[in-house]
Design a protein around this motif. Structure first.
Motif, short mmCIF file in Angstrom:
data_model
loop_
_atom_site.label_atom_id
_atom_site.label_comp_id
_atom_site.label_asym_id
_atom_site.label_seq_id
_atom_site.Cartn_x
_atom_site.Cartn_y
_atom_site.Cartn_z
N LEU A 36 -54.28 -10.93 23.46
CA LEU A 36 -53.09 -10.54 24.21
C LEU A 36 -52.92 -9.03 24.26
O LEU A 36 -52.56 -8.45 25.29
CB LEU A 36 -51.85 -11.19 23.60
CG LEU A 36 -51.69 -12.70 23.78
CD1 LEU A 36 -50.50 -13.21 22.97
CD2 LEU A 36 -51.52 -13.05 25.24
N SER A 40 -53.85 -8.14 27.95
CA SER A 40 -52.59 -8.03 28.68
C SER A 40 -52.02 -6.62 28.62
O SER A 40 -51.78 -5.98 29.65
CB SER A 40 -51.57 -9.04 28.11
OG SER A 40 -52.04 -10.36 28.26
N LEU A 176 -49.71 -22.56 24.14
CA LEU A 176 -49.83 -21.10 23.95
C LEU A 176 -50.67 -20.47 25.06
O LEU A 176 -50.35 -19.39 25.56
CB LEU A 176 -50.45 -20.80 22.58
CG LEU A 176 -49.56 -21.10 21.38
CD1 LEU A 176 -50.32 -20.83 20.08
CD2 LEU A 176 -48.29 -20.24 21.41
N LEU A 179 -48.38 -20.31 28.17
CA LEU A 179 -47.33 -19.29 28.05
C LEU A 179 -47.90 -17.88 28.10
O LEU A 179 -47.23 -16.95 28.56
CB LEU A 179 -46.56 -19.49 26.74
CG LEU A 179 -45.72 -20.77 26.63
CD1 LEU A 179 -45.13 -20.88 25.24
CD2 LEU A 179 -44.62 -20.77 27.68
N ALA A 180 -49.13 -17.72 27.62
CA ALA A 180 -49.73 -16.39 27.57
C ALA A 180 -49.94 -15.78 28.95
O ALA A 180 -50.15 -14.56 29.06
CB ALA A 180 -51.06 -16.44 26.82
N HIS A 181 -49.87 -16.58 30.01
CA HIS A 181 -50.11 -16.05 31.35
C HIS A 181 -48.85 -15.47 31.99
O HIS A 181 -48.92 -14.92 33.10
CB HIS A 181 -50.73 -17.13 32.25
CG HIS A 181 -52.17 -17.39 31.92
ND1 HIS A 181 -52.55 -18.15 30.85
CD2 HIS A 181 -53.30 -16.96 32.52
CE1 HIS A 181 -53.87 -18.19 30.80
NE2 HIS A 181 -54.36 -17.48 31.79
N GLY A 182 -47.71 -15.60 31.32
CA GLY A 182 -46.53 -14.81 31.67
C GLY A 182 -45.72 -15.28 32.85
O GLY A 182 -44.54 -15.59 32.70
N VAL A 292 -47.70 -13.48 18.04
CA VAL A 292 -48.14 -14.02 19.33
C VAL A 292 -46.94 -14.46 20.16
O VAL A 292 -46.84 -14.14 21.35
CB VAL A 292 -49.10 -15.21 19.12
CG1 VAL A 292 -49.30 -15.99 20.42
CG2 VAL A 292 -50.44 -14.73 18.59
N ILE A 296 -45.82 -12.91 23.73
CA ILE A 296 -45.70 -13.81 24.89
C ILE A 296 -44.30 -13.73 25.48
O ILE A 296 -44.11 -13.66 26.70
CB ILE A 296 -46.04 -15.25 24.48
CG1 ILE A 296 -47.55 -15.40 24.27
CG2 ILE A 296 -45.57 -16.25 25.55
CD1 ILE A 296 -47.97 -16.77 23.77
N THR A 299 -43.91 -10.59 27.42
CA THR A 299 -44.69 -10.67 28.65
C THR A 299 -43.97 -11.50 29.70
O THR A 299 -43.94 -11.14 30.88
CB THR A 299 -46.07 -11.29 28.36
OG1 THR A 299 -46.76 -10.51 27.39
CG2 THR A 299 -46.92 -11.35 29.63
N VAL A 300 -43.39 -12.62 29.29
CA VAL A 300 -42.66 -13.48 30.24
C VAL A 300 -41.45 -12.74 30.79
O VAL A 300 -41.19 -12.79 32.00
CB VAL A 300 -42.23 -14.80 29.54
CG1 VAL A 300 -41.30 -15.59 30.44
CG2 VAL A 300 -43.46 -15.63 29.18
#
Length: 308
Positions: A36, A40, A176, A179-182, A292, A296, A299-300
């Motif tokens: 991340l 990211s 996870l 969610l990590a893709h925001g 993490v 995340i 990022t969201v």
């Protein structure tokens, strides 16, 4: 929560190798946190200071590899001993799982379009040009999927399996990864793919089956976007997404039904192999996992603010 079945006879050497894999959930959480930060945050910073997107992505992958070799060496050594690392991909399984995942993904997008078409118009774009476009396609279609598979389906999935069993591991690692893709709309499209990636790895006993699915999905999407870029069809689609009314609700419900059916078929088909060792227990939540979740969450929020 586990769907660990009673083991069936398996080659003793293979079962012994799996049973001695010492990966923990913390190892996977550290790998995801590193990914991340480098993919990211670092890539976003590089692009913000006008480094071309394809080159930014390549630098992110290189930094990820160097940092992993330095900070995650014991966990990577365990991964190299795992039978999933050494087992070739199951190509037909990969193609079938990808098909089901794509069907479910598009069904969910149709459902979203029946509720709020503007949500889909907020999907991220990738501003590149010239040779940098093809560099971005190569990195996004081949290298980034490899890094993500090693982190999510290699270290994290295996560590969670060791602690809580395959069903729990597939659910948490898929959540996870999603969610990590925001971007919220992007999450809906990715969630089915994340699930079939985890189940395909467990079903085939190969980390590379998931990589084939991931590379085909990412590479195909990026290549198609490039081929359609600037075309009349793409211009019409982008214009309609921002102005059209929602699709009829019955279309959305039909899409949701198709998505549910595809995911049900994938789940019933992609059963974990019976030679996965029984879970050993132990802690799942850790400081790296908390970090993490914080990254995340930020990022969201940032994605939601930027796409308003």
């Amino acid at each position: 929560m586990t769907d660990w079945p009673a083991p069936t006879p398996a080659p003793s050497s293979e079962l012994s190798a799996q049973a001695t894999i010492g990966l923990r959930p913390q190892d996977g959480s550290r790998a995801v946190l590193l990914l991340l930060i480098t993919q990211s945050i670092l890539v976003s910073v590089l692009f913000a200071v006008h480094v071309p997107l394809g080159l930014s992505a390549l630098i992110g992958v290189i930094v990820t590899a160097l940092a992993a070799a330095l900070l995650l060496r014991p966990a990577l050594a365990e991964l190299l001993r795992d039978t999933r690392w050494r087992t070739p991909p199951a190509i037909w399984t990969a193609l079938g799982a990808l098909g089901l995942g794509v069907i479910a993904s598009r069904g969910l997008l149709i459902f979203v379009l029946s509720l709020s078409p503007r949500a889909v118009s907020n999907l991220p774009s990738y501003p590149t040009s010239g040779l940098d476009t093809w560099l971005f396609i190569a990195v996004g279609g081949l290298l980034i999927p490899l890094a993500e598979e090693l982190a999510f389906r290699g270290l994290l999935l295996r560590g969670l399996e060791r602690a809580r069993g395959p069903l729990f591991a597939a659910l948490v690692s898929s959540l996870l990864f999603t969610l990590a893709h925001g971007n919220p709309a992007q999450m809906l499209a990715i969630a089915p793919i994340a699930w079939v990636l985890a189940r395909a790895a467990q079903h085939s006993g190969s980390l590379w089956t998931g990589y084939v699915i991931h590379a085909l999905n990412n590479g195909g999407a990026l290549l198609l976007a490039q081929l359609l870029s600037g075309s009349k069809l793409m211009a019409q689609a982008q214009g309609q997404l921002g102005t059209q009314k929602a699709l009829p609700l019955q279309f959305g419900l039909a899409g949701l039904l198709v998505a549910a059916a595809a995911l049900a078929v994938a789940t019933l088909w992609l059963r974990p192999r019976a030679d996965i060792p029984a879970p050993l227990g132990g802690p799942v939540f850790s400081v790296p996992l908390a970090a993490v979740l914080v990254v995340i969450g930020l990022t969201v929020v940032a994605s939601a603010l930027l796409t308003r």
